[in-house]
Write an enzyme that holds these catalytic residues in place. Structure first.
Site, PDB file in Angstrom:
ATOM      1  N   LYS A 211      11.680 -17.396  13.037  1.00 35.97           N
ATOM      2  CA  LYS A 211      10.464 -18.070  13.504  1.00 35.97           C
ATOM      3  C   LYS A 211      10.802 -19.375  14.247  1.00 35.97           C
ATOM      4  O   LYS A 211      10.140 -19.708  15.225  1.00 35.97           O
ATOM      5  CB  LYS A 211       9.516 -18.338  12.325  1.00 35.97           C
ATOM      6  CG  LYS A 211       8.968 -17.058  11.669  1.00 35.97           C
ATOM      7  CD  LYS A 211       8.033 -16.290  12.600  1.00 35.97           C
ATOM      8  CE  LYS A 211       7.345 -15.134  11.896  1.00 35.97           C
ATOM      9  NZ  LYS A 211       6.456 -14.371  12.796  1.00 35.97           N
TER      10      LYS A 211
ATOM     11  N   TYR B 120      13.693 -15.385   7.760  1.00 35.62           N
ATOM     12  CA  TYR B 120      12.350 -15.541   8.338  1.00 35.62           C
ATOM     13  C   TYR B 120      12.247 -16.872   9.086  1.00 35.62           C
ATOM     14  O   TYR B 120      11.807 -16.925  10.238  1.00 35.62           O
ATOM     15  CB  TYR B 120      11.327 -15.459   7.215  1.00 35.62           C
ATOM     16  CG  TYR B 120       9.885 -15.494   7.645  1.00 35.62           C
ATOM     17  CD1 TYR B 120       9.266 -14.349   8.145  1.00 35.62           C
ATOM     18  CD2 TYR B 120       9.124 -16.656   7.531  1.00 35.62           C
ATOM     19  CE1 TYR B 120       7.924 -14.370   8.523  1.00 35.62           C
ATOM     20  CE2 TYR B 120       7.791 -16.687   7.903  1.00 35.62           C
ATOM     21  CZ  TYR B 120       7.190 -15.544   8.393  1.00 35.62           C
ATOM     22  OH  TYR B 120       5.869 -15.563   8.771  1.00 35.62           O
TER      23      TYR B 120
HETATM   24  P1  NAD Z   1       0.955  -7.540   7.983  1.00 39.04           P
HETATM   25  O1  NAD Z   1       2.049  -7.026   7.125  1.00 39.04           O
HETATM   26  O2  NAD Z   1      -0.471  -7.414   7.506  1.00 39.04           O
HETATM   27  O3  NAD Z   1       1.048  -6.875   9.428  1.00 39.04           O
HETATM   28  C1  NAD Z   1       2.279  -6.710  10.087  1.00 39.04           C
HETATM   29  C2  NAD Z   1       2.089  -5.723  11.206  1.00 39.04           C
HETATM   30  O4  NAD Z   1       3.367  -5.536  11.837  1.00 39.04           O
HETATM   31  C3  NAD Z   1       1.634  -4.338  10.715  1.00 39.04           C
HETATM   32  O5  NAD Z   1       0.773  -3.771  11.677  1.00 39.04           O
HETATM   33  C4  NAD Z   1       2.943  -3.548  10.656  1.00 39.04           C
HETATM   34  O6  NAD Z   1       2.773  -2.143  10.785  1.00 39.04           O
HETATM   35  C5  NAD Z   1       3.644  -4.140  11.871  1.00 39.04           C
HETATM   36  N1  NAD Z   1       5.094  -3.935  11.863  1.00 39.04           N
HETATM   37  C6  NAD Z   1       6.002  -4.295  10.926  1.00 39.04           C
HETATM   38  N2  NAD Z   1       7.236  -3.893  11.302  1.00 39.04           N
HETATM   39  C7  NAD Z   1       7.090  -3.273  12.506  1.00 39.04           C
HETATM   40  C8  NAD Z   1       7.978  -2.625  13.403  1.00 39.04           C
HETATM   41  N3  NAD Z   1       9.290  -2.529  13.152  1.00 39.04           N
HETATM   42  N4  NAD Z   1       7.477  -2.085  14.525  1.00 39.04           N
HETATM   43  C9  NAD Z   1       6.140  -2.145  14.796  1.00 39.04           C
HETATM   44  N5  NAD Z   1       5.250  -2.746  13.983  1.00 39.04           N
HETATM   45  C10 NAD Z   1       5.730  -3.289  12.851  1.00 39.04           C
HETATM   46  O7  NAD Z   1       1.349  -9.061   8.286  1.00 39.04           O
HETATM   47  P2  NAD Z   1       0.471 -10.355   8.616  1.00 39.04           P
HETATM   48  O8  NAD Z   1       0.420 -11.174   7.385  1.00 39.04           O
HETATM   49  O9  NAD Z   1      -0.779 -10.006   9.335  1.00 39.04           O
HETATM   50  O10 NAD Z   1       1.476 -11.095   9.629  1.00 39.04           O
HETATM   51  C11 NAD Z   1       1.391 -10.975  11.032  1.00 39.04           C
HETATM   52  C12 NAD Z   1       2.232 -12.038  11.686  1.00 39.04           C
HETATM   53  O11 NAD Z   1       1.783 -13.323  11.255  1.00 39.04           O
HETATM   54  C13 NAD Z   1       3.726 -11.977  11.306  1.00 39.04           C
HETATM   55  O12 NAD Z   1       4.502 -12.288  12.423  1.00 39.04           O
HETATM   56  C14 NAD Z   1       3.839 -13.036  10.222  1.00 39.04           C
HETATM   57  O13 NAD Z   1       5.158 -13.551  10.141  1.00 39.04           O
HETATM   58  C15 NAD Z   1       2.860 -14.064  10.733  1.00 39.04           C
HETATM   59  N6  NAD Z   1       2.375 -14.966   9.675  1.00 39.04           N
HETATM   60  C16 NAD Z   1       1.629 -14.506   8.630  1.00 39.04           C
HETATM   61  C17 NAD Z   1       1.186 -15.399   7.663  1.00 39.04           C
HETATM   62  C18 NAD Z   1       0.328 -14.958   6.496  1.00 39.04           C
HETATM   63  O14 NAD Z   1       0.019 -15.796   5.630  1.00 39.04           O
HETATM   64  N7  NAD Z   1      -0.079 -13.702   6.421  1.00 39.04           N
HETATM   65  C19 NAD Z   1       1.518 -16.760   7.765  1.00 39.04           C
HETATM   66  C20 NAD Z   1       2.288 -17.186   8.840  1.00 39.04           C
HETATM   67  C21 NAD Z   1       2.695 -16.276   9.794  1.00 39.04           C
END
Ligand code: NAD
Length: 260
Positions: free
Chosen positions: A159, A155
Site C-alpha cells: 500500500k 500489506y
Molecule cells: P473484499 O474482500 O470485500 O473485496 C476484495 C475484492 O477483490 C473482491 O471482489 C475479491 O473477489 C477481489 N479479489 C481478491 N483477489 C483478487 C484477484 N487475485 N483477482 C481479482 N479480484 C480479486 O475487500 P474490501 O474490504 O472491500 O477491500 C477493498 C480494497 O479496499 C482493498 O484494496 C483493501 O486493501 C482496501 N481497504 C479496505 C479496508 C477495509 O476496512 N475493508 C480498509 C482500507 C483499505
C-alpha cells in the site's frame, strides 16, 4: 455526474469495490465489474446493477495476479464500450503476521494483488485515456499506505508502494487531463468487519462495544467504521469533471487515524 463515462473497478464483486461500482452506475456510468465469487452471486450483482440503475454492466473474472488477464480486462472495457474513462484499482487482500513469519508465497501474492495489478492495469489503460483526451485513475490504498502497524508488513509495503505509483503516474500525465489519486481508508464497515468483531469477542471474552473501541478501532480516533458509501461517494467525486485539479494525492478517509 458520470453520464456517458465508462468505469472499470477491479475487485468489485464485494465490499468497497462493489459499492464504488454501484455509485458509479447510479451516477450514469457504464461499468466493468471484476473479482471472484460464485457465478450465481455474480450474475445477481450484474443483473441488480442493470435493473437498479438502467446502466450497462459487464463482468470479467480476470485474476489480478496475472498480467495477461489484466490486459484482457482492460480490453473487455474497450471492446464492450469503445472507451475507458475511469479505472479504479481496488482489488486487495490482507495478511496478518510477524515479518519473519510471513510465508514467501503470501508476500508475493499480496505484492501482486495489492500493488503490481495496479501497475499493469494503469499501463494498459493509459493509451486509451490518452487517445480519448483524458481519464481518471483511483487507487484504493489504505491508512496503512501512510503509517505502519505491527504484523502488516506485506500489506503496508504494497500500500505504501501504491502511493509512490500514484504520485509518479500523476506527474507523468499531469498535462493530459488525466488524474491519478489514492484513497486511503481506515476501518470500513464491510462484511469482514462483522466477522472480525465476532472472532475477537470470542477470543478475548470482551463485550462487543469494547472490542470495537479498544481493539478494532484502537487507531481510529473517531471510533466509528467508515461506511462503504462514504468511500464510494468520494470516489465518484474524484471520477467527476469537478475533480480535474486533484492529482497525485493520497486522500485519507480514516476518522483521523493518520493525523496522529
Ligand atoms: P473484499 O474482500 O470485500 O473485496 C476484495 C475484492 O477483490 C473482491 O471482489 C475479491 O473477489 C477481489 N479479489 C481478491 N483477489 C483478487 C484477484 N487475485 N483477482 C481479482 N479480484 C480479486 O475487500 P474490501 O474490504 O472491500 O477491500 C477493498 C480494497 O479496499 C482493498 O484494496 C483493501 O486493501 C482496501 N481497504 C479496505 C479496508 C477495509 O476496512 N475493508 C480498509 C482500507 C483499505
Amino acid at each position: 455526474m458520470l453520464d456517458g463515462k465508462v468505469a472499470l473497478v477491479t475487485g468489485s464483486t464485494s465490499g468497497i469495490g462493489l459499492g464504488v461500482a454501484r455509485w458509479f452506475a447510479a451516477a450514469g456510468a457504464s461499468v466493468v465489474l471484476n473479482g471472484f465469487g460464485e457465478p450465481e452471486e455474480i450474475d445477481a450483482i450484474v443483473e441488480g446493477l442493470r435493473s437498479e440503475t438502467g446502466t450497462t454492466a459487464v463482468y470479467s473474472a480476470a485474476d489480478m495476479t496475472r498480467p495477461d488477464e489484466i490486459s484482457g480486462l482492460v480490453n473487455l472495457a474497450l471492446e464492450s464500450f469503445g472507451r475507458l474513462d475511469v479505472l479504479v484499482n481496488n482489488a486487495g487482500i490482507f495478511h496478518v503476521g510477524p515479518v519473519d513469519q510471513v510465508p514467501v508465497e503470501k508476500w508475493n501474492l499480496i505484492l501482486a494483488v495489492d500493488l503490481s495489478s495496479a501497475f499493469h492495469a494503469i499501463r494498459n489503460a493509459l493509451p486509451a485515456m490518452r487517445r480519448q483526451g483524458g481519464g481518471r485513475i483511483i487507487n484504493i490504498a489504505s491508512a496503512l499506505a501512510l503509517v505502519g502497524a505491527p504484523l502488516t508488513s506485506a500489506y503496508a509495503a504494497a500500500k505504501h508502494g501504491i502511493i509512490g505509483l500514484t504520485k509518479v503516474v500523476a506527474l507523468e500525465t499531469a498535462e493530459e487531463n488525466i488524474t491519478c489519486n489514492a484513497i486511503c481508508p481506515g476501518n470500513v464497515w464491510t462484511p469482514l468487519a462483522e466477522a472480525r468483531i465476532t472472532e475477537q469477542v470470542k477470543t478475548h471474552g470482551l463485550p462487543r462495544e469494547q472490542v470495537i473501541r479498544n481493539l478494532l478501532l484502537a487507531e481510529q480516533p473517531n471510533k466509528r467504521f467508515a461506511l462503504i458509501e462514504e468511500i464510494a461517494a468520494f470516489a465518484t467525486f474524484l471520477a467527476s469533471d469537478a475533480a480535474a485539479s486533484i492529482t497525485g494525492a493520497a486522500l485519507p478517509i480514516d476518522g483521523g487515524w493518520t493525523a496522529h
